[in-house]
Structure formats: structure tokens, C-alpha cells
Design an enzyme around this catalytic site. Sequence first.
Site, mmCIF file in Angstrom:
data_model
loop_
_atom_site.group_PDB
_atom_site.id
_atom_site.type_symbol
_atom_site.label_atom_id
_atom_site.label_comp_id
_atom_site.label_asym_id
_atom_site.label_seq_id
_atom_site.Cartn_x
_atom_site.Cartn_y
_atom_site.Cartn_z
ATOM 1 N N TYR A 291 0.763 -0.989 -0.030
ATOM 2 C CA TYR A 291 -0.028 -0.083 -0.065
ATOM 3 C C TYR A 291 0.700 1.234 0.056
ATOM 4 O O TYR A 291 0.506 2.139 -0.483
ATOM 5 C CB TYR A 291 -0.960 -0.114 1.125
ATOM 6 C CG TYR A 291 -2.305 -0.938 0.949
ATOM 7 C CD1 TYR A 291 -3.272 -0.243 -0.149
ATOM 8 C CD2 TYR A 291 -2.372 -2.082 1.256
ATOM 9 C CE1 TYR A 291 -4.382 -1.069 -0.431
ATOM 10 C CE2 TYR A 291 -3.294 -2.618 1.012
ATOM 11 C CZ TYR A 291 -4.298 -2.350 0.138
ATOM 12 O OH TYR A 291 -5.566 -2.962 -0.115
ATOM 13 N N ARG B 155 1.798 1.678 -3.653
ATOM 14 C CA ARG B 155 0.894 2.195 -4.195
ATOM 15 C C ARG B 155 0.354 3.613 -4.175
ATOM 16 O O ARG B 155 0.090 4.481 -4.864
ATOM 17 C CB ARG B 155 -0.726 1.392 -4.006
ATOM 18 C CG ARG B 155 -0.625 0.089 -4.694
ATOM 19 C CD ARG B 155 -1.677 -0.775 -4.425
ATOM 20 N NE ARG B 155 -2.911 0.160 -4.876
ATOM 21 C CZ ARG B 155 -4.119 -0.315 -4.295
ATOM 22 N NH1 ARG B 155 -4.345 -1.251 -3.586
ATOM 23 N NH2 ARG B 155 -5.330 0.539 -5.005
ATOM 24 N N VAL C 22 -10.285 3.979 -4.788
ATOM 25 C CA VAL C 22 -9.799 4.167 -3.213
ATOM 26 C C VAL C 22 -8.662 5.463 -3.380
ATOM 27 O O VAL C 22 -8.300 5.889 -2.366
ATOM 28 C CB VAL C 22 -9.212 3.160 -2.450
ATOM 29 C CG1 VAL C 22 -10.083 2.059 -2.399
ATOM 30 C CG2 VAL C 22 -7.830 2.504 -3.092
ATOM 31 N N HIS D 136 -15.116 0.961 -1.807
ATOM 32 C CA HIS D 136 -14.085 0.107 -1.495
ATOM 33 C C HIS D 136 -13.182 0.810 -0.353
ATOM 34 O O HIS D 136 -12.033 0.390 -0.221
ATOM 35 C CB HIS D 136 -13.289 -0.371 -2.419
ATOM 36 C CG HIS D 136 -14.236 -1.076 -3.162
ATOM 37 N ND1 HIS D 136 -14.045 -1.651 -4.783
ATOM 38 C CD2 HIS D 136 -15.315 -2.149 -2.872
ATOM 39 C CE1 HIS D 136 -14.775 -2.557 -5.084
ATOM 40 N NE2 HIS D 136 -15.587 -2.735 -4.107
ATOM 41 N N CYS E 84 -2.325 0.471 16.680
ATOM 42 C CA CYS E 84 -3.278 1.338 17.122
ATOM 43 C C CYS E 84 -3.133 1.618 18.759
ATOM 44 O O CYS E 84 -2.134 0.709 19.281
ATOM 45 C CB CYS E 84 -4.811 0.601 16.983
ATOM 46 S SG CYS E 84 -6.005 1.289 17.738
ATOM 47 N N GLY F 296 -15.379 3.228 -16.653
ATOM 48 C CA GLY F 296 -14.129 2.920 -16.349
ATOM 49 C C GLY F 296 -14.248 1.632 -15.256
ATOM 50 O O GLY F 296 -13.005 1.430 -14.680
ATOM 51 N N VAL G 140 -13.031 1.936 -22.406
ATOM 52 C CA VAL G 140 -12.162 1.724 -23.755
ATOM 53 C C VAL G 140 -12.260 0.441 -24.438
ATOM 54 O O VAL G 140 -12.033 0.090 -25.408
ATOM 55 C CB VAL G 140 -10.618 1.986 -23.583
ATOM 56 C CG1 VAL G 140 -10.480 3.541 -23.139
ATOM 57 C CG2 VAL G 140 -9.902 1.174 -22.307
ATOM 58 N N GLU G 141 -12.819 -0.546 -23.577
ATOM 59 C CA GLU G 141 -12.908 -1.973 -24.213
ATOM 60 C C GLU G 141 -14.439 -2.715 -23.690
ATOM 61 O O GLU G 141 -14.976 -2.155 -22.820
ATOM 62 C CB GLU G 141 -11.971 -2.918 -23.774
ATOM 63 C CG GLU G 141 -11.772 -3.119 -22.490
ATOM 64 C CD GLU G 141 -10.427 -3.765 -22.062
ATOM 65 O OE1 GLU G 141 -9.361 -3.644 -22.900
ATOM 66 O OE2 GLU G 141 -10.314 -4.294 -21.135
ATOM 67 N N ALA H 260 -12.511 8.128 -20.622
ATOM 68 C CA ALA H 260 -13.565 8.737 -19.943
ATOM 69 C C ALA H 260 -13.011 10.152 -20.000
ATOM 70 O O ALA H 260 -13.934 10.982 -20.081
ATOM 71 C CB ALA H 260 -13.441 8.239 -18.442
HETATM 72 P P1 OAD Z 1 -10.347 -2.844 -13.201
HETATM 73 O O1 OAD Z 1 -8.855 -2.866 -13.313
HETATM 74 O O2 OAD Z 1 -10.740 -4.337 -13.209
HETATM 75 O O3 OAD Z 1 -10.892 -2.480 -14.600
HETATM 76 C C1 OAD Z 1 -10.566 -1.082 -15.125
HETATM 77 C C2 OAD Z 1 -11.633 -0.967 -16.407
HETATM 78 O O4 OAD Z 1 -11.557 0.680 -16.902
HETATM 79 C C3 OAD Z 1 -11.321 -1.807 -17.520
HETATM 80 O O5 OAD Z 1 -12.645 -2.096 -18.166
HETATM 81 C C4 OAD Z 1 -10.747 -0.887 -18.600
HETATM 82 O O6 OAD Z 1 -10.962 -1.439 -20.062
HETATM 83 C C5 OAD Z 1 -11.204 0.258 -18.298
HETATM 84 N N1 OAD Z 1 -10.338 1.492 -18.942
HETATM 85 C C6 OAD Z 1 -9.170 1.565 -18.825
HETATM 86 N N2 OAD Z 1 -8.680 2.768 -19.153
HETATM 87 C C7 OAD Z 1 -9.990 3.748 -19.159
HETATM 88 C C8 OAD Z 1 -10.037 4.899 -19.627
HETATM 89 N N3 OAD Z 1 -9.092 5.971 -20.042
HETATM 90 N N4 OAD Z 1 -11.530 5.365 -19.713
HETATM 91 C C9 OAD Z 1 -12.430 4.360 -19.517
HETATM 92 N N5 OAD Z 1 -11.980 2.975 -19.170
HETATM 93 C C10 OAD Z 1 -11.019 2.848 -19.057
HETATM 94 O O7 OAD Z 1 -10.714 -1.939 -12.170
HETATM 95 P P2 OAD Z 1 -12.157 -1.938 -11.369
HETATM 96 O O8 OAD Z 1 -13.320 -2.242 -12.380
HETATM 97 O O9 OAD Z 1 -12.215 -0.689 -10.563
HETATM 98 O O10 OAD Z 1 -11.345 -3.649 -5.480
HETATM 99 O O11 OAD Z 1 -12.002 -3.059 -10.392
HETATM 100 C C11 OAD Z 1 -13.045 -3.277 -9.465
HETATM 101 C C12 OAD Z 1 -12.391 -3.502 -8.008
HETATM 102 O O12 OAD Z 1 -11.353 -4.661 -8.251
HETATM 103 C C13 OAD Z 1 -11.349 -2.485 -7.275
HETATM 104 O O13 OAD Z 1 -12.176 -1.614 -6.656
HETATM 105 C C14 OAD Z 1 -10.406 -3.205 -6.835
HETATM 106 C C15 OAD Z 1 -10.013 -4.353 -7.666
HETATM 107 O O14 OAD Z 1 -9.448 -5.347 -7.391
HETATM 108 C C16 OAD Z 1 -10.740 -3.972 -4.492
HETATM 109 O O15 OAD Z 1 -9.583 -3.497 -4.056
HETATM 110 C C17 OAD Z 1 -11.496 -4.551 -3.142
#
Ligand code: OAD
Length: 252
Positions: free
Chosen positions: A69, A72, A105, A121, A158, A197, A224-225, A241
Site C-alpha cells: 500500500y 501504491r 480508493v 471500497h 493502534c 471505467g 475503452v473496451e 473517460a
Molecule cells: P479494473 O482494473 O478491473 O478495470 C478497469 C476498467 O477500466 C477496464 O474495463 C478498462 O477497460 C477500463 N479503462 C481503462 N482505461 C480507461 C479509460 N481511460 N477510460 C475508460 N475506461 C478505461 O478496475 P475496477 O473495475 O475498478 O477492488 O476493479 C474493481 C475492483 O477490483 C477494484 O475496486 C478493486 C479491484 O481489485 C478492491 O480493491 C476491493
Amino acid sequence: MSDTDALREVARRLRAATRVMALTGAGISAESGVPTFRGPDGLWRNFRATDLATPGAFARDPALVWEWYRWRRSRIRDARPNPGHLVLARFERRWPALTLATQNVDGLHTQAGSRRLLELHGNIWRARCAARCGRTVIQDVDGAAAPGTAPDAGVPLCACGGWMRPDIVWFGEALDDGILSRTLDEAAASDALLVVGTSSVVYPAAALPGLARQHGAMIVEVNVEDTPLTGAADFVLRGPAGEVLPALEALL
Ligand code: OAD
């Protein structure tokens, strides 16, 4: 329907909508330089995010999880909101009841000015007691020294003596009840849901479009996909986006 026609039609329908909701995922922050989870940048050393963001990983090796973290946070510390975040923040002026539910996050929606924000999240800049003693929540984990160990030296402690943990909802953990129920209520009440996204594979966020649609909302995917949502969306606005949302705003 061409991309331009789809954009025009979405704008036309949004103009008539009163309850608009947006759901965002890592893709909206990609243009701010924040790595997505399932994209090529999602790896740290040889670990996948999905292997480290778990209660089991923290129980086995909390220092490793904190280190991840910290890495990150260091990657995104200088990230700033991009035009996509800024458009969603401005949408609150047009639709004062707009709710923005994010799986991110990174805090960029808040930086952009969104106020009606539901962070499904958690938030990477916050930490809380892993034992849920309720005595310590750190709002800025790199800014304030934790009560016990300094945040940069392993696992912060803590005041109750337990470990602090990032204030993130990990895989296998339940979302905060209050946040989840507000999110579900908003989805059920919305006329339009913009899904921006996200890979639409992580539940319960991935269930929101289905719920909103059952209650009559228009579902618009901005990505984008293709994702598992694509076939079920009323409209798909294909592209980054940070370009699609400003183009949509210009037509409103
Ligand atoms: P992902 O990494 O799974 O998906 C990102 C999405 O954004 C994909 O569908 C890409 O095609 C799209 N993308 C990438 N660049 C883009 C852009 N410039 N404009 C629009 N779309 C774009 O991320 P999340 O869906 O957020 O959870 O993942 C969901 C959760 O899984 C996260 O919150 C996290 C993760 O593991 C936890 O940490 C609990």
C-alpha cells in the site's frame, strides 16, 4: 448507431433525467496515471493485487501488505483529477441529487470536487484499527504519525495495541452496510446510470446496473473496451473517460 449518434442520444435522454447516478472504477483514474487493477500495471513484484488485497494476506504478512500500500500510495501521490473526474464533479451542479459511487480508493473524485460520493471500497489514504476497537482512524496515513509504530516502519499500531490496517474493503470482506444500502437505494431510484471505467466483474458494484435497469434506468457504459456489462447496456460510449465525458457534457 454510430458513436456520434450514441453520444447525442445519451445527451438527449440525460437532459430529461432528474436522478442521475454514476459508478466509476479504476479506468476513470487511468488518465491520471493511476494503474488499473486488471491492466498491465496491476502487478507489484510478482504479486497480483487480488492476492494482496485480502484479509488472509494481511493475517499472514501485514508488513508486506503495508509495504504494497505504501508503494501504491507513492505511485499515486502526485496524481491529479483528469477531465473525466472534473466533469462528474460538475454534474452535481446540473443534477444536485446526483450520487457518485466509486470503487476507487485514490481520493481523486474528492479532489475533483465531488461531494455526493460513496466510496464503496474505502480510501487508500486512511487507516483504521484492524481489531475495530474504534479508537483510532488515521485520515492521512502518510501525513500523521500513527500512535504506535511510524507508518513508514512496518505495521502501524493502534492505541489499543492492535495492528492498524488500510481502510480498504478487501476481497472476501463485506462493504460498509450504510454505504451499500445508500448505493442500492440510489441505483433503484435513478433514471440514468453512467458506468465509467470499470471491468464490471467485482460484486456488489457489478450488480448495480442490473438493479438500476430493473427499476427503469437507462444504462450507459463508458469504457475503452468490452466488459460483461457491454451487451446489457442501453448505450456504450467507447473511448477514454477523460475524452468521452467532456464530449458528453458539451452536448448537454
Ligand atoms: P479494473 O482494473 O478491473 O478495470 C478497469 C476498467 O477500466 C477496464 O474495463 C478498462 O477497460 C477500463 N479503462 C481503462 N482505461 C480507461 C479509460 N481511460 N477510460 C475508460 N475506461 C478505461 O478496475 P475496477 O473495475 O475498478 O477492488 O476493479 C474493481 C475492483 O477490483 C477494484 O475496486 C478493486 C479491484 O481489485 C478492491 O480493491 C476491493
